[in-house]
Structures are given as structure tokens and as C-alpha cells.
Design an enzyme around this catalytic site. Structure first.
Site, PDB file in Angstrom:
ATOM      1  N   SER A  93       0.862  -1.190   0.000  1.00 56.26           N
ATOM      2  CA  SER A  93       0.000   0.000   0.000  1.00 56.26           C
ATOM      3  C   SER A  93       0.891   1.230   0.000  1.00 56.26           C
ATOM      4  CB  SER A  93      -0.861  -0.008   1.272  1.00 56.26           C
ATOM      5  OG  SER A  93      -1.318   1.284   1.597  1.00 56.26           O
ATOM      6  N   TYR A 116      -1.511  -1.650  10.639  1.00 53.70           N
ATOM      7  CA  TYR A 116      -1.692  -1.798   9.181  1.00 53.70           C
ATOM      8  C   TYR A 116      -0.479  -1.208   8.464  1.00 53.70           C
ATOM      9  CZ  TYR A 116      -3.790  -1.261   4.508  1.00 53.70           C
ATOM     10  OH  TYR A 116      -4.051  -1.316   3.160  1.00 53.70           O
ATOM     11  N   ALA A 166       2.539  -0.715   9.586  1.00 53.95           N
ATOM     12  CA  ALA A 166       3.729  -1.557   9.816  1.00 53.95           C
ATOM     13  C   ALA A 166       3.728  -2.776   8.908  1.00 53.95           C
ATOM     14  CB  ALA A 166       3.777  -1.997  11.285  1.00 53.95           C
TER      15      ALA A 166
HETATM   16  N1  LIG Z   1      -8.829  -0.402  -0.633  1.00 52.91           N
HETATM   17  C1  LIG Z   1      -7.732   0.340  -0.464  1.00 52.91           C
HETATM   18  O1  LIG Z   1      -7.823   1.585  -0.321  1.00 52.91           O
HETATM   19  C2  LIG Z   1      -6.394  -0.269  -0.486  1.00 52.91           C
HETATM   20  C3  LIG Z   1      -6.183  -1.624  -0.307  1.00 52.91           C
HETATM   21  N2  LIG Z   1      -4.908  -2.122  -0.311  1.00 52.91           N
HETATM   22  C4  LIG Z   1      -4.652  -3.535  -0.115  1.00 52.91           C
HETATM   23  O2  LIG Z   1      -5.241  -4.269  -1.165  1.00 52.91           O
HETATM   24  C5  LIG Z   1      -5.591  -5.577  -0.718  1.00 52.91           C
HETATM   25  C6  LIG Z   1      -7.036  -5.862  -1.079  1.00 52.91           C
HETATM   26  O3  LIG Z   1      -7.824  -4.881  -0.426  1.00 52.91           O
HETATM   27  P1  LIG Z   1      -9.335  -4.533  -0.850  1.00 52.91           P
HETATM   28  O4  LIG Z   1      -9.685  -5.175  -2.114  1.00 52.91           O
HETATM   29  O5  LIG Z   1      -9.460  -3.081  -0.711  1.00 52.91           O
HETATM   30  O6  LIG Z   1     -10.095  -5.214   0.362  1.00 52.91           O
HETATM   31  P2  LIG Z   1     -11.567  -5.840   0.461  1.00 52.91           P
HETATM   32  O7  LIG Z   1     -11.878  -5.880   1.910  1.00 52.91           O
HETATM   33  O8  LIG Z   1     -12.486  -5.128  -0.444  1.00 52.91           O
HETATM   34  O9  LIG Z   1     -11.365  -7.324  -0.102  1.00 52.91           O
HETATM   35  C7  LIG Z   1     -10.511  -8.215   0.549  1.00 52.91           C
HETATM   36  C8  LIG Z   1     -10.903  -9.642   0.261  1.00 52.91           C
HETATM   37  O10 LIG Z   1     -10.006 -10.467   1.017  1.00 52.91           O
HETATM   38  C9  LIG Z   1     -10.756 -11.451   1.711  1.00 52.91           C
HETATM   39  N3  LIG Z   1     -10.040 -11.816   2.929  1.00 52.91           N
HETATM   40  C10 LIG Z   1      -9.881 -11.089   4.057  1.00 52.91           C
HETATM   41  N4  LIG Z   1      -9.221 -11.784   4.987  1.00 52.91           N
HETATM   42  C11 LIG Z   1      -8.934 -12.980   4.427  1.00 52.91           C
HETATM   43  C12 LIG Z   1      -8.275 -14.146   4.900  1.00 52.91           C
HETATM   44  N5  LIG Z   1      -7.789 -14.220   6.156  1.00 52.91           N
HETATM   45  N6  LIG Z   1      -8.169 -15.202   4.071  1.00 52.91           N
HETATM   46  C13 LIG Z   1      -8.674 -15.152   2.808  1.00 52.91           C
HETATM   47  N7  LIG Z   1      -9.328 -14.077   2.325  1.00 52.91           N
HETATM   48  C14 LIG Z   1      -9.455 -13.011   3.125  1.00 52.91           C
HETATM   49  C15 LIG Z   1     -12.107 -10.803   2.001  1.00 52.91           C
HETATM   50  O11 LIG Z   1     -13.121 -11.775   2.229  1.00 52.91           O
HETATM   51  C16 LIG Z   1     -12.316  -9.994   0.723  1.00 52.91           C
HETATM   52  O12 LIG Z   1     -12.981 -10.744  -0.256  1.00 52.91           O
HETATM   53  C17 LIG Z   1      -5.298  -5.591   0.778  1.00 52.91           C
HETATM   54  O13 LIG Z   1      -4.050  -6.187   1.006  1.00 52.91           O
HETATM   55  C18 LIG Z   1      -5.264  -4.116   1.140  1.00 52.91           C
HETATM   56  O14 LIG Z   1      -4.474  -3.858   2.276  1.00 52.91           O
HETATM   57  C19 LIG Z   1      -3.811  -1.335  -0.521  1.00 52.91           C
HETATM   58  C20 LIG Z   1      -3.972   0.000  -0.712  1.00 52.91           C
HETATM   59  C21 LIG Z   1      -5.265   0.631  -0.723  1.00 52.91           C
HETATM   60  C1  LIG Z   2      -2.056   5.396   6.111  1.00 55.06           C
HETATM   61  C2  LIG Z   2      -3.555   5.176   6.069  1.00 55.06           C
HETATM   62  C3  LIG Z   2      -3.915   3.732   6.218  1.00 55.06           C
HETATM   63  C4  LIG Z   2      -5.400   3.520   5.975  1.00 55.06           C
HETATM   64  C5  LIG Z   2      -5.788   2.068   5.889  1.00 55.06           C
HETATM   65  C6  LIG Z   2      -7.129   1.849   5.328  1.00 55.06           C
HETATM   66  C7  LIG Z   2      -7.324   1.649   4.096  1.00 55.06           C
HETATM   67  C8  LIG Z   2      -6.215   1.401   3.323  1.00 55.06           C
HETATM   68  C9  LIG Z   2      -5.867   2.283   2.407  1.00 55.06           C
HETATM   69  C10 LIG Z   2      -4.547   2.185   1.900  1.00 55.06           C
HETATM   70  O1  LIG Z   2      -3.873   1.180   2.052  1.00 55.06           O
HETATM   71  C11 LIG Z   2      -3.976   3.421   1.240  1.00 55.06           C
HETATM   72  C12 LIG Z   2      -3.179   4.125   2.269  1.00 55.06           C
HETATM   73  C13 LIG Z   2      -2.518   5.287   2.186  1.00 55.06           C
HETATM   74  C14 LIG Z   2      -2.111   6.101   1.048  1.00 55.06           C
HETATM   75  C15 LIG Z   2      -3.142   6.891   0.386  1.00 55.06           C
HETATM   76  C16 LIG Z   2      -2.848   7.845  -0.482  1.00 55.06           C
HETATM   77  C17 LIG Z   2      -1.527   8.308  -0.829  1.00 55.06           C
HETATM   78  C18 LIG Z   2      -1.513   9.115  -2.112  1.00 55.06           C
HETATM   79  C19 LIG Z   2      -0.178   9.777  -2.300  1.00 55.06           C
HETATM   80  C20 LIG Z   2      -0.101  10.613  -3.542  1.00 55.06           C
HETATM   81  O2  LIG Z   2      -1.079  10.768  -4.282  1.00 55.06           O
HETATM   82  O3  LIG Z   2       0.973  11.107  -3.801  1.00 55.06           O
END
Ligand SMILES: NC(=O)C1=CN([C@@H]2O[C@H](COP(=O)(O)OP(=O)(O)OC[C@H]3O[C@@H](n4cnc5c(N)ncnc54)[C@H](O)[C@@H]3O)[C@@H](O)[C@H]2O)C=CC1
Ligand SMILES: CCCCC/C=C\C=C\C(=O)C/C=C\C/C=C\CCCC(=O)O
Length: 261
Positions: free
Chosen positions: A138, A151, A153
Site C-alpha cells: 500500500s 496496518y 507496519a
Molecule cells: N482499498 C484500499 O484503499 C487499499 C487496499 N490495499 C490492499 O489491497 C488488498 C485488497 O484490499 P481490498 O480489495 O481493498 O479489500 P476488500 O476488503 O475489499 O477485499 C478483501 C478480500 O479479502 C478477503 N479476505 C480477508 N481476509 C482474508 C483471509 N484471512 N483469508 C482469505 N481471504 C481473506 C475478504 O473476504 C475480501 O474478499 C489488501 O491487502 C489491502 O491492504 C492497498 C492500498 C489501498
Molecule cells: C495510512 C492510512 C492507512 C489507511 C488504511 C485503510 C485503508 C487502506 C488504504 C490504503 O492502504 C492506502 C493508504 C494510504 C495512502 C493513500 C494515499 C496516498 C496518495 C499519495 C499521492 O497521491 O501522492
């Protein structure tokens, strides 16, 4: 580019970013194992994908990635169904500052286990054909928020582990390209969880800080993250890349100073 004959495994594939990536892989003619904890959502998603892409191209495997034995069985099950493995996307992630040890398990430990299992099935060291691994981090790996300490970390940890493993893969001639992908905010259900006291615990009081960041930096669509993944998968010149995706700069790469030691 066609990925005809390639087999991919995507964790957290039933929703959000994972779901968008599964869709893109199927559009490129790959076979896909969609791995997720959520059985109802996974089965519903598979039915929709079967209707769109035809049966036999996508399988749903119910698995909690935090369960090491279940994750091992899931990799084996994928190879048993499709014959081999070429692409692994360690994407499943959560934001839970209350049960922070679970957050470390899902976001970091499972990514490490998923990478090692992927290498067991893909590395030339083990007599396999090579492949690509993408670990989802992320932009929280490059900045921090008082709202999400654990998160943040875990996402720093994913980058460090992935870069070190990418070097090991090059020096060990594994034939496996290993990358990290760092999206900014993406419009998925995960973003809703940050206002929930059950998830955030005492840090929920910083939610306005978080929401200000969201309006400052904007929110991306999952399809753009899938586009970035497809570039990492198909561009064989990339190795050990740390891809960032933001509203201001789109898809781009983080650059590091060369190591002096
Ligand atoms: N949505 C955001 O703003 C951002 C998300 N990410 C990362 O992207 C990845 C995907 O996130 P999203 O699609 O946004 O999340 P989401 O919550 O929309 O989807 C996550 C999926 O993972 C599944 N899941 C959760 N825990 C699980 C486990 N223990 N075992 C198997 N499946 C599991 C859930 O059931 C869900 O279908 C994550 O690693 C998240 O940290 C990174 C940056 C930004
Ligand atoms: C640091 C905030 C953590 C929030 C966790 C919840 C949702 C997860 C979102 C992400 O993982 C995205 C986190 C942070 C970065 C977001 C924007 C940075 C954009 C920088 C740029 O445009 O230059």
C-alpha cells in the site's frame, strides 16, 4: 497479451481489488484459482465469472490465508485442478487495529507464507518452470497515519520482504519475478471498515484525519490496480519492481538509491 495456458492464484479474490484482478486474468485467457475466506461471496462471484467466461476457467477455493495448513492445501488443490502454477497474487488484507495480531498474520505472515509456497510450486530450484509473484502492499508503506499503526507496519514489512526475496530470486536463479504493488486509496469495501470502532479500536478517533487524506489524495477504481498488476505480470523486463498507483501520478515505480554496502 494472452496468458493462454497460464495458471494464477489470487488471495482475497472474491471482492475489491482481488476481484478486479481475477476478472482481468480471465479476460487474458488465464485459468484462475480465486481464494477467499468468504464462501458465499466466493461462490456468487464464481457463478458470475462462469457465466461470463465459461465453466472450467475459474475455481473458487474457500481458505483463510492465516491458516498455514489450509493455505498449503489451497496451493496444492490449484495445481491438482489446473496442472501447474505460474502467477501468484498475495492480495488478501485487512485493517483491524483492535485485533492487531490478526492484522499481522493476514497482511504480513500470510504474504510471506504465500511467497514461499509459490516458490515451492514455481521456482527452478525445485525443478519448476518459473513464474511471477505480486505481493500487495500500500502507499501506507511510504507514509503513515495515526489512524492505522499496525496496518502501516505490515505494509512496510511487505515491501522489505518482497525486495529481499526479489534479490534472492535473481541471485538464486529461481526464474521467478517478485514484485510489490502499492495502491493509494481504492474504492472497495475495505475503505468502509476504517470508520468502524470494532476494527479501529481506540484509533477510530483519528478517522477525520483519514477522511481528510482521502479527499486530498482521491480514490482510485479497482480496475486501475488490475491494470498495474497485468503490467507487472506481462512485462518480463521487470524484476523486483515496487509499483505505486496514485491519483496524481497514475501507475509508476518507486526508485531506490543503490545500496552502498
Ligand atoms: N482499498 C484500499 O484503499 C487499499 C487496499 N490495499 C490492499 O489491497 C488488498 C485488497 O484490499 P481490498 O480489495 O481493498 O479489500 P476488500 O476488503 O475489499 O477485499 C478483501 C478480500 O479479502 C478477503 N479476505 C480477508 N481476509 C482474508 C483471509 N484471512 N483469508 C482469505 N481471504 C481473506 C475478504 O473476504 C475480501 O474478499 C489488501 O491487502 C489491502 O491492504 C492497498 C492500498 C489501498
Ligand atoms: C495510512 C492510512 C492507512 C489507511 C488504511 C485503510 C485503508 C487502506 C488504504 C490504503 O492502504 C492506502 C493508504 C494510504 C495512502 C493513500 C494515499 C496516498 C496518495 C499519495 C499521492 O497521491 O501522492
Amino acid at each position: 497479451m494472452s496468458l493462454n495456458g497460464k495458471v494464477a492464484l489470487v488471495t482475497g479474490g472474491a471482492q475489491g481489488i482481488g476481484r478486479a484482478v481475477v476478472q482481468s486474468l480471465l479476460q487474458s485467457s488465464a485459468k484462475v484459482a480465486m481464494v477467499d475466506l468468504n464462501k458465499d461471496l466466493g461462490e456468487e462471484c464464481k457463478a458470475q465469472l462462469d457465466a461470463e467466461f465459461g465453466e472450467g476457467n475459474c475455481t473458487f477455493i474457500e481458505c483463510d490465508v492465516a491458516n498455514g495448513d489450509a493455505l498449503r492445501d489451497t496451493f496444492q488443490n490449484t495445481v491438482d485442478q489446473f496442472g501447474h502454477l505460474d502467477i501468484v497474487i498475495n492480495n488478501a488484507g485487512i485493517t483491524n487495529e483492535k485485533d492487531w495480531e490478526k492484522t499481522i498474520q493476514v497482511n504480513l505472515t500470510s504474504v510471506i507464507k504465500g511467497t514461499y509456497l509459490a516458490l515451492e510450486h514455481m521456482s527452478k530450484e525445485n525443478g519448476k518452470q518459473g513464474g511471477t509473484i505480486i505481493n500487495v502492499s500500500s502507499m501506507a508503506a511510504f507514509m503513515h497515519s495515526p489512524h492505522q499503526p499496525v496496518y502501516t507496519a505490515t505494509k512496510h514489512g511487505v515491501i522489505g520482504f518482497t525486495r529481499a526475496m526479489a534479490d534472492a530470486a535473481i541471485q538464486g536463479d529461481y526464474g521467478v519475478r517478485i514484485h510489490a504493488l502499492c495502491p493509494a486509496f481504492v474504492d472497495t469495501p475495505l475503505l468502509q471498515s476504517v470508520e468502524d470502532e470494532d476494527n479501529m479500536g481506540k484509533f477510530v478517533k483519528f478517522k477525520d484525519d483519514f477522511k481528510r487524506s482521502m479527499s486530498k489524495f482521491g480514490v482510485l477504481q479497482p480496475s486501475l490496480i488490475a491494470e498495474g498488476m497485468m503490467r507487472l505480470i506481462t512485462d518480463t523486463s521487470l524484476h523486483g519492481a515496487v509499483m505505486k498507483i496514485t491519483c496524481s501520478k497514475g501507475i509508476h515505480f518507486h526508485t531506490y538509491e543503490p545500496m552502498s554496502a
